[in-house]
Design an enzyme around this catalytic site. Structure first.
Site, PDB file in Angstrom:
ATOM      1  N   TRP A   1       0.972  -1.160   0.166  1.00 41.09           N
ATOM      2  CA  TRP A   1      -0.368  -0.098   0.243  1.00 41.09           C
ATOM      3  C   TRP A   1       0.676   0.937   0.443  1.00 41.09           C
ATOM      4  O   TRP A   1       2.110   1.202   0.782  1.00 41.09           O
ATOM      5  CB  TRP A   1      -1.081  -0.515   0.808  1.00 41.09           C
ATOM      6  CG  TRP A   1      -2.021   1.317   1.672  1.00 41.09           C
ATOM      7  CD1 TRP A   1      -2.767   1.310   0.298  1.00 41.09           C
ATOM      8  CD2 TRP A   1      -1.830   2.194   2.032  1.00 41.09           C
ATOM      9  NE1 TRP A   1      -3.180   2.686   0.615  1.00 41.09           N
ATOM     10  CE2 TRP A   1      -2.551   3.167   1.905  1.00 41.09           C
ATOM     11  CE3 TRP A   1      -0.946   1.891   3.562  1.00 41.09           C
ATOM     12  CZ2 TRP A   1      -2.748   4.272   2.777  1.00 41.09           C
ATOM     13  CZ3 TRP A   1      -1.235   3.546   4.337  1.00 41.09           C
ATOM     14  CH2 TRP A   1      -2.105   4.386   4.137  1.00 41.09           C
ATOM     15  N   ALA A   2       0.895   1.621  -1.452  1.00 37.05           N
ATOM     16  CA  ALA A   2       1.695   3.389  -0.765  1.00 37.05           C
ATOM     17  C   ALA A   2       1.542   4.181  -1.897  1.00 37.05           C
ATOM     18  O   ALA A   2       1.217   4.420  -3.096  1.00 37.05           O
ATOM     19  CB  ALA A   2       2.751   2.661  -2.126  1.00 37.05           C
TER      20      ALA A   2
ATOM     21  N   TYR B   1      -7.426   1.648  -4.259  1.00 39.33           N
ATOM     22  CA  TYR B   1      -6.955   2.354  -2.906  1.00 39.33           C
ATOM     23  C   TYR B   1      -5.069   2.322  -3.125  1.00 39.33           C
ATOM     24  O   TYR B   1      -4.933   2.076  -1.375  1.00 39.33           O
ATOM     25  CB  TYR B   1      -7.235   1.697  -2.014  1.00 39.33           C
ATOM     26  CG  TYR B   1      -8.838   1.514  -2.403  1.00 39.33           C
ATOM     27  CD1 TYR B   1      -9.573   2.419  -2.430  1.00 39.33           C
ATOM     28  CD2 TYR B   1     -10.207   0.114  -2.988  1.00 39.33           C
ATOM     29  CE1 TYR B   1     -11.272   2.332  -2.490  1.00 39.33           C
ATOM     30  CE2 TYR B   1     -11.301   0.103  -3.138  1.00 39.33           C
ATOM     31  CZ  TYR B   1     -11.825   0.897  -3.019  1.00 39.33           C
ATOM     32  OH  TYR B   1     -13.232   1.058  -3.742  1.00 39.33           O
TER      33      TYR B   1
ATOM     34  N   LEU C   1      -5.128   0.321  10.170  1.00 38.61           N
ATOM     35  CA  LEU C   1      -5.901  -0.522  10.863  1.00 38.61           C
ATOM     36  C   LEU C   1      -5.658  -1.490  10.473  1.00 38.61           C
ATOM     37  O   LEU C   1      -5.551  -2.948  11.058  1.00 38.61           O
ATOM     38  CB  LEU C   1      -7.784   0.311  11.310  1.00 38.61           C
ATOM     39  CG  LEU C   1      -7.763   1.012  11.162  1.00 38.61           C
ATOM     40  CD1 LEU C   1     -10.480   1.418  12.188  1.00 38.61           C
ATOM     41  CD2 LEU C   1      -7.411   1.379  13.396  1.00 38.61           C
ATOM     42  N   ARG C   2      -5.357  -2.145   9.387  1.00 36.77           N
ATOM     43  CA  ARG C   2      -5.229  -3.341   9.036  1.00 36.77           C
ATOM     44  C   ARG C   2      -3.365  -3.761   9.162  1.00 36.77           C
ATOM     45  O   ARG C   2      -3.812  -4.331   9.565  1.00 36.77           O
ATOM     46  CB  ARG C   2      -4.934  -3.255   6.963  1.00 36.77           C
ATOM     47  CG  ARG C   2      -4.707  -4.846   7.041  1.00 36.77           C
ATOM     48  CD  ARG C   2      -4.877  -4.336   4.298  1.00 36.77           C
ATOM     49  NE  ARG C   2      -5.928  -3.887   4.416  1.00 36.77           N
ATOM     50  CZ  ARG C   2      -6.861  -4.351   3.834  1.00 36.77           C
ATOM     51  NH1 ARG C   2      -7.247  -5.727   4.198  1.00 36.77           N
ATOM     52  NH2 ARG C   2      -7.495  -3.689   3.287  1.00 36.77           N
TER      53      ARG C   2
ATOM     54  N   ASP D   1       2.552  -0.334  24.236  1.00 32.13           N
ATOM     55  CA  ASP D   1       3.221   0.613  25.535  1.00 32.13           C
ATOM     56  C   ASP D   1       2.787   1.752  24.832  1.00 32.13           C
ATOM     57  O   ASP D   1       2.185   2.096  23.779  1.00 32.13           O
ATOM     58  CB  ASP D   1       5.021   0.244  25.140  1.00 32.13           C
ATOM     59  CG  ASP D   1       5.611   1.225  25.081  1.00 32.13           C
ATOM     60  OD1 ASP D   1       6.476   1.741  26.119  1.00 32.13           O
ATOM     61  OD2 ASP D   1       6.613   2.703  23.995  1.00 32.13           O
TER      62      ASP D   1
ATOM     63  N   GLU E   1       0.489   0.262  29.466  1.00 32.95           N
ATOM     64  CA  GLU E   1       1.419   1.187  29.545  1.00 32.95           C
ATOM     65  C   GLU E   1       0.812   2.789  29.970  1.00 32.95           C
ATOM     66  O   GLU E   1       0.500   3.095  29.210  1.00 32.95           O
ATOM     67  CB  GLU E   1       2.752   0.904  29.560  1.00 32.95           C
ATOM     68  CG  GLU E   1       3.903   1.423  30.076  1.00 32.95           C
ATOM     69  CD  GLU E   1       4.382   2.258  29.131  1.00 32.95           C
ATOM     70  OE1 GLU E   1       6.042   2.947  29.969  1.00 32.95           O
ATOM     71  OE2 GLU E   1       4.071   2.776  27.988  1.00 32.95           O
TER      72      GLU E   1
END
Length: 689
Positions: free
Chosen positions: A76-77, A104, A320-321, A342, A397
């Site tokens: 994906w770019a 996309y 998200l993917r 973290d 955390e």
């Protein structure tokens, strides 16, 4: 789903508000958050065929070998003009293998097998993505989905290496059952040896796992596994999210480590960094497609001013993917049993916690300062990993103390299992730095240990990696300092510094373990009083490994007192394993006596007595007891084998009297020497918890 947040139904919000009515004014915030969460899940179902497929994207992005040995490359770019693949396979030709542009911002390249039917790119060969930008630049990049990257010793930049071994490691052992009491050994592979070098996965498997098992820890929290170009970042500046760090060995050796841990009944958590990413471009995610954005927010919102790193755009579908698939990858490929997330505070707020103190006022946790994109990402992440594996454990955390972080998503919470009790180690350091022993405040100490949200489980710790870093030092070194170099021999009498240090080291740990939370954490080596501090090789220390190691050799020397601290830590864990106080409700504190310097409390029908007074011992000291009966000493910090003075007779029976004391129905008399902690169990109770 209705657009109005008033129409959002949170299945179990009522039970949350019953538990904490002070959250009632923020009901609309909970509804809005939950509505956004539901909306994302619904979108996943509509557009991706559900989260199962969406979070399995590591099976379609990066490099995939098909059954016929053809290879499919996918990236994906969105801002790129053209993409090419180059590497050993085509003699580094920058133009012979173009990707095809898809919808996309996706790019794909299909590569048939060679004439002998073997893959066109061989295992262990190097690759690069060549990105042509709209501005006419040619950039060399590593796939964000790369599973293995290595650094040539003379090179600064990491190389993408195609990892497709002919005989991949096959896990032999099932995951252990989720422990009710979580006793965590926080570990770093590279420092897990006394030698001045980067230690290996196989060293950890063969030399450290048996120690962890012997010590009674049932969980390892593994730091610095996700690949990071800069060793001294302690693993918190991630460059390749799907690659296990190659500086310790191969992916197969890490898989074996986890498999062997499972065979010992130990679960393994990954310290996962989804709060930010290294700003490296050639071997990191930054500017992968030549743009300022791609995986990150563009402009100032995409930069963490203190960490000098990039911040993810959690509202982006492809981010998200990437991140959700990343969690699943570590769970399924390596068999990690959960995650310590973290930098959660940085994620939760637009101000990232920078220059902000949290007073505990609920208004600080709601409203415009909250970054709801990342908050919803954390809800999604917890929902998904717990759906994939119901025994998965997640730890947050967070220094802010956000309410409901450890309540279920179905209540409107974030869905974490535990949070770290970060105030406890700060309190110990403050006490040791600022107060004489006779000025320790028992009430304040007990308050710090017990000050946690009801119904939200906490991991207590006296010190973690944070406290050992350069500029600070381990608790043992705070207590004993330079005397540790000359006076730790058991062949000579303890001087006053060593005596004080040995006794308080044990008491600090036991008080934290028994009163401070629902889980306990220890950083590798600190269980036996590791001296000095932690400092990774860097320009400022002439690339020295002297402080980037754990001196387990100190335990091998029979006459040194480190063995005594090790033995106490081991028996403390084993005693907890028998009585299960971490899995029990919070303790009832019956005494916080400032003059006597005594703390007494009950938890899991076990009585804990701490006498912090430097010189006063107390005979016939009355303490409160819940259940009546005969009590016996089950753990005693003053035992000779733990470096104590052996002042207590373990054959003594302590009988309760029906004499009400400190709001408990029974009480009894005990002898409690100075600087001593004891654990008393009732002989008439069945402790099978």
């Amino acid at each position: 789903m209705a657009d109005s947040e008033d129409n959002v139904t949170i299945p179990h919000l009522k039970s949350l508000l019953q538990m904490d009515p002070y959250l009632k004014p923020f009901e609309k915030d909970f509804q809005r958050r939950y509505g956004l969460f539901e909306k994302q899940l619904a979108l996943l179902e509509e557009t991706e065929g559900g989260f199962d497929q969406f979070t399995s994207s590591y099976k379609s992005y990066g490099v995939q070998r098909m059954p016929d040995n053809s290879l499919v490359f996918k990236e994906w770019a969105p801002a790129a003009e053209v993409l090419f693949l180059t590497g050993d396979f085509n003699d580094w030709n920058n133009f012979s293998h173009p990707y095809t542009k898809k919808e996309y911002g996706k790019w794909e390249l299909h590569m048939p097998p060679k004439e002998d039917k073997t893959p066109a790119v061989t295992h262990n060969s190097k690759l690069k993505v060549v990105v042509h930008t709209r501005a006419g630049e040619r950039l060399y990049r590593i796939s964000p989905w790369a599973k293995y990257v290595t650094q040539h010793e003379k090179s600064v930049i990491y190389d993408w290496v195609h990892w497709d071994p002919p005989q991949p490691y096959i896990h032999k052992h099932p995951r252990p059952q989720k422990p009710r009491s979580l006793r965590i050994y926080e570990s770093h592979i590279g420092i897990a040896s006394p030698e001045g070098k980067v230690a290996s996965y196989s060293n950890f498997t063969h030399n450290v796992l048996p120690r962890i098992k012997d010590l009674g820890y049932n969980c390892i929290q593994m730091m610095a596994i996700m690949e990071h170009a800069y060793y001294a970042s302690f693993g918190y500046q991630i460059t390749s999210f799907f690659a296990a760090s190659s500086r310790y060995g191969t992916p197969e050796e890490l898989k074996e480590l986890i498999d062997v841990a499972h065979s010992l009944g130990i679960i393994v958590l990954l310290d996962v960094v989804h709060s930010h990413a290294s700003n490296n471009t050639e071997d990191g995610l930054n500017q992968f497609d030549g743009s300022d954005s791609c995986f990150f927010h563009s402009g100032p919102r995409g930069v963490h001013s203190l960490w000098d790193s990039r911040l993810f755009n959690y509202s982006s579908w492809e981010v998200l993917r990437f991140l959700l698939s990343n969690l699943r990858w570590w769970m399924e490929e390596y068999k990690f049993d959960g995650f310590r997330f973290d930098g959660v505070t940085s994620m939760l707020y637009h101000h990232h916690g920078i220059g902000t103190g949290f007073s505990g006022d609920y208004a600080e946790y709601f409203g415009l300062q909250v970054d709801e994109d990342s908050l919803v990402y954390l809800m999604l992440a917890n929902h998904i990993v717990h759906t994939l594996n119901q025994d998965c454990i997640t730890i947050a955390e967070d220094v802010s103390g956000m309410p409901t972080i450890c309540r279920p998503v179905q209540e409107g919470g974030l869905g974490f299992d535990y949070r770290l009790s970060m105030a406890i180690p700060d309190k110990w350091i403050q006490i040791l730095k600022e107060f004489k022993d006779e000025d320790w405040n028992m009430g304040n100490l007990a308050f710090t240990m017990t000050n946690r949200r009801y119904g939200e489980k906490c991991i207590a710790y006296a010190e973690s990696h944070d406290q050992a870093l350069v500029g600070d030092k381990t608790l043992a070194f705070w207590l004993m300092d330079k005397d540790m170099y000359t006076n730790m021999s058991a062949l000579i009498p303890m001087n006053s510094v060593i005596d004080r240090g040995i006794q308080l080291h044990k008491m600090i740990r036991l008080l934290t373990h028994s009163l401070g939370g629902e889980g306990y954490l220890n950083f590798i080596g600190n269980e036996f009083g590791h001296p000095e501090w932690l400092d990774f090789p860097r320009i400022g220390n002439n690339q020295s490994y002297h402080y980037a190691r754990r001196q387990f050799n100190l335990l091998e020397t029979d006459h040194l007192r480190y063995q005594q601290l090790y033995a106490f830590d081991r028996d403390m864990n084993r005693t907890e394993d028998k009585y299960g106080w971490l899995a029990a409700p919070p303790a009832y504190v019956s005494a916080k006596h400032e003059g006597d310097k005594v703390i007494v409390f009950e938890r899991a029908n076990v009585i804990f007595v701490f006498n912090f007074h430097p010189t006063n011992s107390y005979s016939n000291y009355r303490i409160a007891a819940g259940p009546a009966g005969k009590y016996k000493i089950k753990l005693d910090s003053d035992e000779i084998q733990y470096g104590g003075h052996g002042r207590l007779d373990h054959n003594t029976d302590f009988f309760t009297e029906p004499l009400e004391f400190c709001d408990r129905p029974n009480s009894m008399m005990v002898y409690i020497p100075c600087r001593t902690a004891i654990v008393l169990a009732n002989e008439e109770i069945d402790y099978c918890y």
